[in-house]
Design a protein around this motif. Sequence first.
Motif, PDB file in Angstrom:
ATOM      1  N   VAL A  40      38.713  62.109  67.016  1.00 28.50           N
ATOM      2  CA  VAL A  40      37.833  61.281  67.828  1.00 28.50           C
ATOM      3  C   VAL A  40      36.413  61.738  67.549  1.00 28.50           C
ATOM      4  O   VAL A  40      36.159  62.931  67.331  1.00 28.50           O
ATOM      5  N   VAL A  41      35.473  60.811  67.539  1.00 25.68           N
ATOM      6  CA  VAL A  41      34.054  61.158  67.419  1.00 25.68           C
ATOM      7  C   VAL A  41      33.404  61.020  68.790  1.00 25.68           C
ATOM      8  O   VAL A  41      33.425  59.936  69.394  1.00 25.68           O
ATOM      9  N   LEU A  42      32.841  62.112  69.282  1.00 21.38           N
ATOM     10  CA  LEU A  42      32.105  62.111  70.544  1.00 21.38           C
ATOM     11  C   LEU A  42      30.623  61.973  70.250  1.00 21.38           C
ATOM     12  O   LEU A  42      30.109  62.573  69.299  1.00 21.38           O
ATOM     13  N   ARG A  43      29.942  61.201  71.096  1.00 23.91           N
ATOM     14  CA  ARG A  43      28.544  60.892  70.832  1.00 23.91           C
ATOM     15  C   ARG A  43      27.667  61.427  71.966  1.00 23.91           C
ATOM     16  O   ARG A  43      27.913  61.122  73.149  1.00 23.91           O
ATOM     17  N   ALA A  44      26.651  62.187  71.602  1.00 25.26           N
ATOM     18  CA  ALA A  44      25.676  62.692  72.565  1.00 25.26           C
ATOM     19  C   ALA A  44      24.398  61.887  72.425  1.00 25.26           C
ATOM     20  O   ALA A  44      23.799  61.863  71.354  1.00 25.26           O
ATOM     21  N   GLU A  45      23.983  61.236  73.481  1.00 28.41           N
ATOM     22  CA  GLU A  45      22.766  60.429  73.426  1.00 28.41           C
ATOM     23  C   GLU A  45      21.513  61.300  73.420  1.00 28.41           C
ATOM     24  O   GLU A  45      20.472  60.902  72.901  1.00 28.41           O
ATOM     25  N   ARG A  46      21.607  62.487  73.987  1.00 31.63           N
ATOM     26  CA  ARG A  46      20.438  63.375  74.020  1.00 31.63           C
ATOM     27  C   ARG A  46      20.580  64.509  73.000  1.00 31.63           C
ATOM     28  O   ARG A  46      19.840  64.561  72.032  1.00 31.63           O
ATOM     29  N   GLU A  47      21.546  65.412  73.230  1.00 34.64           N
ATOM     30  CA  GLU A  47      21.673  66.550  72.330  1.00 34.64           C
ATOM     31  C   GLU A  47      23.121  67.022  72.263  1.00 34.64           C
ATOM     32  O   GLU A  47      23.874  66.902  73.231  1.00 34.64           O
ATOM     33  N   LEU A  48      23.458  67.595  71.103  1.00 35.47           N
ATOM     34  CA  LEU A  48      24.664  68.387  70.957  1.00 35.47           C
ATOM     35  C   LEU A  48      24.305  69.841  71.256  1.00 35.47           C
ATOM     36  O   LEU A  48      23.300  70.355  70.751  1.00 35.47           O
ATOM     37  N   LEU A  49      25.131  70.500  72.039  1.00 34.27           N
ATOM     38  CA  LEU A  49      24.884  71.883  72.428  1.00 34.27           C
ATOM     39  C   LEU A  49      26.043  72.725  71.912  1.00 34.27           C
ATOM     40  O   LEU A  49      27.182  72.588  72.373  1.00 34.27           O
ATOM     41  N   LEU A  50      25.754  73.593  70.939  1.00 31.73           N
ATOM     42  CA  LEU A  50      26.798  74.402  70.320  1.00 31.73           C
ATOM     43  C   LEU A  50      26.926  75.724  71.060  1.00 31.73           C
ATOM     44  O   LEU A  50      25.996  76.533  71.080  1.00 31.73           O
ATOM     45  N   CYS A  51      28.091  75.936  71.661  1.00 29.29           N
ATOM     46  CA  CYS A  51      28.368  77.132  72.457  1.00 29.29           C
ATOM     47  C   CYS A  51      29.699  77.733  72.043  1.00 29.29           C
ATOM     48  O   CYS A  51      30.440  78.267  72.872  1.00 29.29           O
ATOM     49  N   ALA A  52      30.023  77.663  70.765  1.00 35.26           N
ATOM     50  CA  ALA A  52      31.349  78.069  70.293  1.00 35.26           C
ATOM     51  C   ALA A  52      31.439  79.540  69.949  1.00 35.26           C
ATOM     52  O   ALA A  52      32.510  80.024  69.575  1.00 35.26           O
TER      53      ALA A  52
END
Length: 523
Positions: free
Chosen positions: A243-255
């Motif tokens: 699935v592709v998830l879409r962020a309208e503002r920002e992607l936040l990488l916390c992995a």
Amino acid sequence: MASTTPNGAESAYDYDYVIVGGGTAGCVLAARLSEDPDCRVCVVEGGPSDVGDDRILRLRNWINLLGSEFDYGYTTVEQPRGNSHILHSRARVLGGCSSHNTLISFLPLPEDLDDWVARGCDGWDPATVLAYRDRLRTNIVPVAEADRNPIAKDFVTAAAGALGVPVIEDFNAQPFSEGTGFFSLAYQPEGNLRSSASVAYLHPVLDRPNLTVRLETWAHRLLPDDAGRLTRVAVRGADGGDVVLRAERELLLCAGAVDTPRLLMLSGIGPAEDLRRLGIEVRADLPGVGENLLDHPESVIVWETDGPLPPNSAMDSDAGLFLRRDTGQARPDLMFHFYQVPFTVNTERLGYPVPEHGVCMTPNVPRARSTGRMWLRSADPAEHPALDFRYFTDPEGHDERTIVDGLKVAREVAATAPLRDWLVREVAPGPGVTSDADLSEYGRRVAHTVYHPAGTCRMGAPDDPMAVCDPALRLRGVDGVRIVDASVFPTMPTINPMVTVLLVAERAADLISGRTSVRGAAQ
């Protein structure tokens, strides 16, 4: 409850923010950003929930989580001067490593944050960052009296007497240079329950309609939107579907310090030549991705005790010691955990006996000078990356010397009453190992990690060619992405870093939302 599975029309995959990683930092961001009811927040977590699971929630069970189904279990490449058999546990569960670790909780020392500012990280000074301590939702308290094991109390007394350091009742009350005592933990003493990032931040807000938590879902590639901003993420669920998830503002990488740079490199962001060799199309040549791999290495010295110990403890390594070998410095440069169990996973490998009852001390290098790197072995998202911590390779020999000195100090404490009255014999390395060369060989071969990888996407000044993100945590050269986890650390804090991650996430929530900071200045 927040939604935990993909469903509905295509618009169900649109959010304002998509947080990749439901760990320590991700839980903070999810709770803070979803405080705005008009802000749609999605958290992507590769593991299951911790809600109602006593295996996770009971703190003293932490050691049984290592190598379990809740652990990604990363290994290292060969370490010629260290231990090549370390399993680098990374949590596979909501709450991340705060659901997996001992929850030892120290505020960063001011000098640790001064180091960040000196590396070009404006806005990360002690006055700014430490002000966020009042926002922390985790219940950080010194180990409760009922959890203070008698042998641990005698360790504290012996350490203070042998070394002339103060007994510290609360390591977070004020900055310290050295001392011994019981640590502060993020826990609820009644019931021995975790106050992890998930428990403290997410559990109370899981019913917010604007918060979606997608469990057992793994992110494997970042994708651009129509404007070229990197605000899409391809994820794979437990059913194997993408699935592709879409962020309208920002992607936040916390992995985290392993999986955040791994995701970037799989997405074509990293050292260009390395990526091309794997057939990955280069989106941004950022040579610092995966470099500057930091850790807190430690060794171990084991004693047999005369019979079993009293059963009370918060989590069996809840007392310790900080020492300054260089008294010209404000910060400690040697640290110990005191284990009320014999931690023999590495000594047994070298043929040492395993006592039925025992304790150990673990001399630890608070600011190791050896740094490593991580890289992709292939373009296959399912293949674990290569981790090379390069333990004990600093040219000055600082890290090796710290371990040798630590083994000697541990013996000095063990020979001091009242701790000595508990001990029958030194099991590993044994009293016959005395020379610096032999102590170094032993200390390095049984060395372990306290699971503190950091630094692999470090923030820095605009003229720092190896900085991966700027002091506002924005990914360099790519619009739409911020990084919020221990990978942004330019240097390793002296102390256990979990609270530093919480503070980074609290500050990041202000940077992302544009809210006024705790100091009153607009960000």
